[in-house]
Design a protein around this motif. Structure first.
Motif, mmCIF file in Angstrom:
data_model
loop_
_atom_site.group_PDB
_atom_site.id
_atom_site.type_symbol
_atom_site.label_atom_id
_atom_site.label_comp_id
_atom_site.label_asym_id
_atom_site.label_seq_id
_atom_site.Cartn_x
_atom_site.Cartn_y
_atom_site.Cartn_z
ATOM 1 N N UNK A 38 -92.655 9.990 18.825
ATOM 2 C CA UNK A 38 -91.667 10.988 19.255
ATOM 3 C C UNK A 38 -90.495 10.316 19.955
ATOM 4 N N UNK A 39 -90.798 9.285 20.758
ATOM 5 C CA UNK A 39 -89.733 8.551 21.454
ATOM 6 C C UNK A 39 -88.799 7.895 20.442
ATOM 7 N N UNK A 40 -89.380 7.288 19.399
ATOM 8 C CA UNK A 40 -88.577 6.627 18.369
ATOM 9 C C UNK A 40 -87.686 7.622 17.636
ATOM 10 N N UNK A 41 -88.209 8.820 17.384
ATOM 11 C CA UNK A 41 -87.410 9.854 16.705
ATOM 12 C C UNK A 41 -86.196 10.224 17.548
ATOM 13 N N UNK A 42 -86.408 10.442 18.857
ATOM 14 C CA UNK A 42 -85.295 10.797 19.747
ATOM 15 C C UNK A 42 -84.300 9.650 19.853
ATOM 16 N N UNK A 43 -84.823 8.425 20.034
ATOM 17 C CA UNK A 43 -83.953 7.244 20.163
ATOM 18 C C UNK A 43 -83.105 7.038 18.924
#
Length: 311
Positions: free
Chosen positions: A125-130
């Motif tokens: 999820x962090x990678x998607x937002x980043x």
């Protein structure tokens, strides 16, 4: 090992949420700091909190916050009441909008933080937002509660993580008009502007913070080492500002000086290795040359009734 997180919670973009931790991106700990001493005894000064009227020392558990509504009249506000104000958002950075980085006035920037996933879950999820922020080529604006206050935070991708910069509110930024209104409207002549631009071109370069050295910090290290060695400290002559009478002549001389400096420095690049920038206080305060002699000198200079050294 990374320092302790200042804040832990969740980063949310609409329905996409992941646990994150916020870390300070800058540090002042490597700078030289001083303690306050009693000149007569050489002992450190200790601060105690006392009641303004009685003079009695007050323990921390009896100290509360208060807002002065009138002279000498306060409204007490408890820690629990402050926490209750922002209870819902204390553990979530909610992304509200995306803006162009050029739209953020630099006066609103406060301090940067590093943001990374907290724990083993949430990396996807962090990678998607980043990567969404990276692909949009914009800055994500959100809100975060730190030390019981809600802040605006601007999020940008950096490598595998995010950099979050706290922003000021409009009421915290002073208007430039009260400072700039009295500046005279001056028409700059083209030939002066051309000379000034030529000076700028001679100084053109790429920003690299590693080539800048904190000369004041270096001077502090030198001063401390000299006092450790018992050397006499003599004040240096203060530089005097020059009064520019002929602006055009000053510009021409500047062009000539920059050009000659550039020429003189060109063949000597490999002749003298530049000083390495100081990396930290512990590394900078090295033992004085001739350790045994320095120790003997320090012992010789030390007064019988005090452990302080003075020049």
């Amino acid at each position: 090992m990374a320092p302790r997180a200042n804040w832990k919670g969740f980063l949310r973009l609409s329905l996409v949420t992941c646990p994150v931790a916020l870390y300070p991106a800058t540090s002042e700990s490597e700078k030289i700091s001083f303690n306050q001493l009693n000149r007569q005894t050489g002992h450190r000064i200790k601060y105690i909190k006392v009641d303004q009227d009685t003079g009695d020392e007050v323990p921390n558990e009896d100290i509360v916050k208060g807002y002065e509504v009138e002279k000498g009249q306060f409204i007490e506000v408890t820690k629990e009441e402050l926490e209750e104000l922002a209870l819902e958002s204390t553990r979530t950075i909610e992304i509200d909008e995306f803006v162009d980085k050029a739209d953020i006035d630099p006066r609103y920037l406060i301090r940067p933080y590093y943001l990374r996933p907290d724990g083993k879950v949430g990396h996807d999820a962090f990678a998607v937002i980043r990567e969404t922020i990276r692909e949009m080529n914009e800055v994500a604006i959100g809100r975060v509660v730190l030390t019981n206050r809600k802040h605006i935070i601007a999020l940008e991708p950096m490598d595998k993580g995010l950099v979050g910069t706290l922003l000021r509110y409009p009421y915290e930024v002073r208007s430039e008009q009260e400072y700039f209104d009295e500046i005279e409207d001056v028409k700059v002549k083209k030939d002066m502007l051309d000379l000034a631009k030529h000076i700028v071109n001679q100084k053109a370069g790429n920003f690299d913070p590693r080539k800048f050295e904190d000369h004041y910090e270096g001077a502090l290290v030198e001063l401390i080492n000299q006092k450790r060695a018992g050397k006499m400290i003599r004040p240096k002559e203060r530089p005097k500002g020059e009064n520019v009478v002929d602006l055009m002549q000053a510009l021409r001389q500047s062009v000539g000086r920059e050009g000659s400096t550039e020429t003189a420095n060109a063949p000597k690049k490999s002749a003298k290795k530049p000083r390495k920038a100081a990396s930290g206080q512990k590394e900078m305060l090295m033992p004085i040359a001739g350790k045994k002699q320095a120790k003997e000198a320090g012992t010789k200079k030390q007064p019988a009734k005090s452990q302080r050294r003075s020049a």
